[in-house]
Design a protein around this motif. Structure first.
Motif, PDB file in Angstrom:
ATOM      1  N   ARG A 122      13.706 -31.581 -36.694  1.00 50.36           N
ATOM      2  CA  ARG A 122      13.097 -32.363 -35.628  1.00 50.36           C
ATOM      3  C   ARG A 122      11.617 -32.023 -35.557  1.00 50.36           C
ATOM      4  O   ARG A 122      11.173 -30.957 -36.007  1.00 50.36           O
ATOM      5  N   ILE A 123      10.856 -32.946 -34.981  1.00 48.19           N
ATOM      6  CA  ILE A 123       9.466 -32.636 -34.700  1.00 48.19           C
ATOM      7  C   ILE A 123       9.384 -31.996 -33.320  1.00 48.19           C
ATOM      8  O   ILE A 123      10.311 -32.071 -32.521  1.00 48.19           O
ATOM      9  N   GLY A 124       8.259 -31.332 -33.044  1.00 47.76           N
ATOM     10  CA  GLY A 124       8.144 -30.583 -31.804  1.00 47.76           C
ATOM     11  C   GLY A 124       8.714 -29.189 -31.920  1.00 47.76           C
ATOM     12  O   GLY A 124       9.210 -28.634 -30.948  1.00 47.76           O
ATOM     13  N   LYS A 125       8.643 -28.603 -33.101  1.00 47.32           N
ATOM     14  CA  LYS A 125       9.205 -27.279 -33.340  1.00 47.32           C
ATOM     15  C   LYS A 125       8.112 -26.217 -33.278  1.00 47.32           C
ATOM     16  O   LYS A 125       6.918 -26.517 -33.137  1.00 47.32           O
ATOM     17  N   ALA A 126       8.525 -24.983 -33.381  1.00 44.21           N
ATOM     18  CA  ALA A 126       7.605 -23.855 -33.538  1.00 44.21           C
ATOM     19  C   ALA A 126       7.802 -23.260 -34.922  1.00 44.21           C
ATOM     20  O   ALA A 126       8.859 -23.418 -35.531  1.00 44.21           O
ATOM     21  N   ALA A 127       6.781 -22.580 -35.421  1.00 41.57           N
ATOM     22  CA  ALA A 127       6.864 -21.972 -36.752  1.00 41.57           C
ATOM     23  C   ALA A 127       6.030 -20.700 -36.786  1.00 41.57           C
ATOM     24  O   ALA A 127       5.054 -20.559 -36.043  1.00 41.57           O
ATOM     25  N   THR A 128       6.436 -19.779 -37.656  1.00 41.70           N
ATOM     26  CA  THR A 128       5.656 -18.564 -37.881  1.00 41.70           C
ATOM     27  C   THR A 128       5.287 -18.462 -39.355  1.00 41.70           C
ATOM     28  O   THR A 128       6.071 -18.834 -40.232  1.00 41.70           O
ATOM     29  N   VAL A 129       4.087 -17.970 -39.600  1.00 44.33           N
ATOM     30  CA  VAL A 129       3.621 -17.633 -40.946  1.00 44.33           C
ATOM     31  C   VAL A 129       3.164 -16.183 -40.888  1.00 44.33           C
ATOM     32  O   VAL A 129       2.238 -15.844 -40.144  1.00 44.33           O
ATOM     33  N   CYS A 130       3.818 -15.330 -41.659  1.00 43.36           N
ATOM     34  CA  CYS A 130       3.544 -13.896 -41.600  1.00 43.36           C
ATOM     35  C   CYS A 130       3.084 -13.404 -42.976  1.00 43.36           C
ATOM     36  O   CYS A 130       3.838 -13.481 -43.954  1.00 43.36           O
ATOM     37  N   PHE A 131       1.853 -12.916 -43.047  1.00 45.07           N
ATOM     38  CA  PHE A 131       1.291 -12.417 -44.299  1.00 45.07           C
ATOM     39  C   PHE A 131       1.625 -10.933 -44.464  1.00 45.07           C
ATOM     40  O   PHE A 131       1.434 -10.138 -43.536  1.00 45.07           O
ATOM     41  N   GLY A 132       2.120 -10.584 -45.640  1.00 40.86           N
ATOM     42  CA  GLY A 132       2.554  -9.223 -45.886  1.00 40.86           C
ATOM     43  C   GLY A 132       1.463  -8.326 -46.464  1.00 40.86           C
ATOM     44  O   GLY A 132       0.326  -8.756 -46.696  1.00 40.86           O
ATOM     45  N   THR A 133       1.824  -7.089 -46.695  1.00 42.72           N
ATOM     46  CA  THR A 133       0.904  -6.116 -47.285  1.00 42.72           C
ATOM     47  C   THR A 133       0.647  -6.463 -48.748  1.00 42.72           C
ATOM     48  O   THR A 133       1.589  -6.711 -49.506  1.00 42.72           O
ATOM     49  N   ILE A 180       0.309 -11.287 -52.520  1.00 43.67           N
ATOM     50  CA  ILE A 180       0.578 -11.214 -51.087  1.00 43.67           C
ATOM     51  C   ILE A 180       1.872 -11.973 -50.779  1.00 43.67           C
ATOM     52  O   ILE A 180       1.936 -13.192 -50.969  1.00 43.67           O
ATOM     53  N   PRO A 181       2.919 -11.299 -50.324  1.00 39.21           N
ATOM     54  CA  PRO A 181       4.116 -12.009 -49.871  1.00 39.21           C
ATOM     55  C   PRO A 181       3.853 -12.707 -48.543  1.00 39.21           C
ATOM     56  O   PRO A 181       3.120 -12.182 -47.694  1.00 39.21           O
ATOM     57  N   VAL A 182       4.449 -13.890 -48.370  1.00 39.03           N
ATOM     58  CA  VAL A 182       4.248 -14.678 -47.154  1.00 39.03           C
ATOM     59  C   VAL A 182       5.610 -15.171 -46.665  1.00 39.03           C
ATOM     60  O   VAL A 182       6.329 -15.856 -47.405  1.00 39.03           O
ATOM     61  N   GLY A 183       5.943 -14.851 -45.422  1.00 34.50           N
ATOM     62  CA  GLY A 183       7.198 -15.313 -44.831  1.00 34.50           C
ATOM     63  C   GLY A 183       6.965 -16.507 -43.929  1.00 34.50           C
ATOM     64  O   GLY A 183       6.051 -16.504 -43.093  1.00 34.50           O
ATOM     65  N   VAL A 184       7.784 -17.552 -44.095  1.00 33.38           N
ATOM     66  CA  VAL A 184       7.703 -18.763 -43.278  1.00 33.38           C
ATOM     67  C   VAL A 184       9.028 -18.942 -42.552  1.00 33.38           C
ATOM     68  O   VAL A 184      10.100 -18.778 -43.151  1.00 33.38           O
ATOM     69  N   ALA A 185       8.968 -19.275 -41.264  1.00 28.91           N
ATOM     70  CA  ALA A 185      10.196 -19.482 -40.489  1.00 28.91           C
ATOM     71  C   ALA A 185       9.954 -20.542 -39.426  1.00 28.91           C
ATOM     72  O   ALA A 185       8.830 -20.717 -38.943  1.00 28.91           O
ATOM     73  N   TYR A 186      11.026 -21.253 -39.060  1.00 28.57           N
ATOM     74  CA  TYR A 186      10.952 -22.354 -38.099  1.00 28.57           C
ATOM     75  C   TYR A 186      11.977 -22.155 -36.992  1.00 28.57           C
ATOM     76  O   TYR A 186      13.025 -21.534 -37.197  1.00 28.57           O
ATOM     77  N   SER A 187      11.691 -22.750 -35.834  1.00 27.32           N
ATOM     78  CA  SER A 187      12.681 -22.754 -34.759  1.00 27.32           C
ATOM     79  C   SER A 187      13.749 -23.813 -35.001  1.00 27.32           C
ATOM     80  O   SER A 187      14.837 -23.743 -34.411  1.00 27.32           O
ATOM     81  N   ASP A 188      13.452 -24.790 -35.866  1.00 26.91           N
ATOM     82  CA  ASP A 188      14.396 -25.867 -36.174  1.00 26.91           C
ATOM     83  C   ASP A 188      13.963 -26.514 -37.472  1.00 26.91           C
ATOM     84  O   ASP A 188      12.776 -26.532 -37.796  1.00 26.91           O
ATOM     85  N   PHE A 189      14.919 -27.059 -38.233  1.00 23.35           N
ATOM     86  CA  PHE A 189      14.597 -27.679 -39.514  1.00 23.35           C
ATOM     87  C   PHE A 189      14.587 -29.211 -39.472  1.00 23.35           C
ATOM     88  O   PHE A 189      14.102 -29.837 -40.410  1.00 23.35           O
TER      89      PHE A 189
END
Length: 311
Positions: free
Chosen positions: A158-169, A147-156
Motif C-alpha cells: 500500500r502507499i502511505g507506508k513508512a520505511a527505514t534505510v540503515c547504513f552499516g559499518t 557498505i551493507p545497507v538494510g531496507v525495511a518497510y511497515s507494509d509491502f
C-alpha cells in the motif's frame, strides 16, 4: 528526473527514516550491498537516502520491454541476468560487470542487491555471487570500501507506508579476501556480510497519534473524494496485472509518478473551462496532492493505532 522521483517517493512513503547518515559521506569507490524486499522501490529509496550519485544493478527481466529499459537507464539502473531468465541473456552480464568496474574505478558508488532475488519479506535469502565478484575485482582500488545497507518497510502493498534505510559499518576488502581461490573468497565475503546486513533490517516503529477528531475525519473524506477517481481504477488495474508477483508496490509508484501530474493538469483544465481564473485553478489543483499526502500520513497513523490496540 531525480528531483521528481525524490518528491514523488516522499509522497508515496511519507515517513523515511535514515540511520547512520554519517556513513554517506565516505568518499571514493563504494559498493553498497543491500537486501531486496520490495522490487525496484528499494533502489529508489536507497538513492533518496544516500547523498552521493548512485548507480544500480537490478534483475534483468525487468528490462525486457524497451520503455522499461529507457526508464530504468534514466535512473542509472543496469541489468544482471540469471540463468532462469534465459541463457541467451547471461552473456550480457559481462557488459554490466564491466560497467560496474568502470563506475568504481571513477570513484563512484554502486548498489547491488546481494540476494539476487526479490521477495516481500524482511528475512534474508541466500546470497548470490555477484556482489562478491565485483568487490573481489575492485579490492585493490585506493580507498575502496563495502557498505551493507538494510531496507525495511511497515507494509509491502500500500502507499502511505513508512520505511527505514540503515547504513552499516564499512567493510575493508582486506578482511574477507584472504584466500587463494575465488570461491573461497566469495564464501568468506558472503559469510561476513550476512550477519551485519541482518542486523540492519529494522522495520519502522510508528508513534500512535490521536486522529479521531471530526475535523480530521472530514479532511480525510475530502481527500478520498478528490483522489478516488484516479487512484481506485489505477490501483485495481495494477493489482490485477501484478497478482502473484512482488511488483505491485513498484508498478503502482511508477504509474502514479507519471499519471498523477496529468490528472492534476486535467483538473486545472476543467476549472479553467468552468471560468475559474488560472491562479485560483492552480491553488485548487494543489489541494489534490496535498490532501493525498495528508490522507496517507494520517492513514499510516491509523494503521499503527489499530495495531497497538490489537496487540
Amino acid at each position: 528526473m531525480k528531483f521528481w522521483v525524490r518528491l514523488t517517493l516522499y509522497w508515496f512513503i511519507p515517513k523515511i527514516i535514515v540511520r547512520n547518515t554519517e556513513r554517506q559521506a565516505i568518499p571514493g569507490p563504494v559498493l553498497l550491498v543491500a537486501n531486496h524486499p520490495n522490487s525496484f522501490l528499494d533502489a529508489l529509496l536507497i538513492a533518496v537516502a544516500y547523498k552521493r550519485p548512485l548507480h544500480f544493478l537490478a534483475r534483468g527481466d525487468v528490462f525486457n520491454r524497451p520503455w522499461h529499459r529507457a526508464l530504468l537507464r534514466l535512473l542509472n539502473m543496469y541489468p544482471v541476468y540469471r540463468i532462469r531468465e534465459g541463457r541467451q541473456h547471461v552473456h550480457l552480464n559481462r557488459t554490466t560487470f564491466q560497467f560496474s568496474n568502470e563506475v568504481l574505478q571513477r570513484g563512484g558508488a554502486l548498489l547491488i542487491f546481494i540476494e539476487g532475488i526479490c521477495l516481500n519479506t524482511h528475512e534474508l535469502q541466500p546470497f548470490k555471487k555477484g556482489a562478491a565478484r565485483i568487490a573481489l575485482e575492485a579490492r585493490h582500488l585506493p580507498g575502496f570500501q563495502i557498505i551493507p545497507v538494510g531496507v525495511a518497510y511497515s507494509d509491502f502493498n500500500r502507499i502511505g507506508k513508512a520505511a527505514t534505510v540503515c547504513f552499516g559499518t564499512p567493510i575493508s576488502p582486506a578482511s574477507p579476501f584472504v584466500h587463494l581461490h575465488e570461491q573461497a573468497n566469495i564464501n568468506s565475503f558472503n559469510e561476513m556480510v550476512f550477519p551485519q546486513l541482518k542486523q540492519l533490517i529494522q522495520p519502522p516503529e510508528e508513534q500512535v497519534s490521536d486522529i479521531s477528531s471530526g475535523k480530521i475525519q472530514a479532511a480525510l473524506t475530502i481527500a478520498r473524494i478528490l483522489n478516488y477517481p484516479l487512484y481506485y481504477p489505477v490501483s485495481r488495474k495494477i493489482a490485477s496485472l501484478t497478482n502473484g508477483t512482488v511488483f505491485y508496490d513498484s508498478i503502482l509508484f511508477a504509474a502514479l509518478l507519471f499519471i498523477y501530474p496529468l490528472y492534476c493538469l486535467l483538473i486545472v483544465g476543467v476549472l479553467n473551462f468552468l471560468g475559474i481564473g488560472p491562479l485560483i485553478s492552480f491553488l485548487l489543483m494543489l489541494l489534490f496532492p496535498l490532501s493525498a499526502l495528508y490522507s496517507l500520513s494520517t492513514r499510516m497513523q491509523l494503521n499503527c493505532k489499530e495495531q497497538a490496540v490489537s496487540s
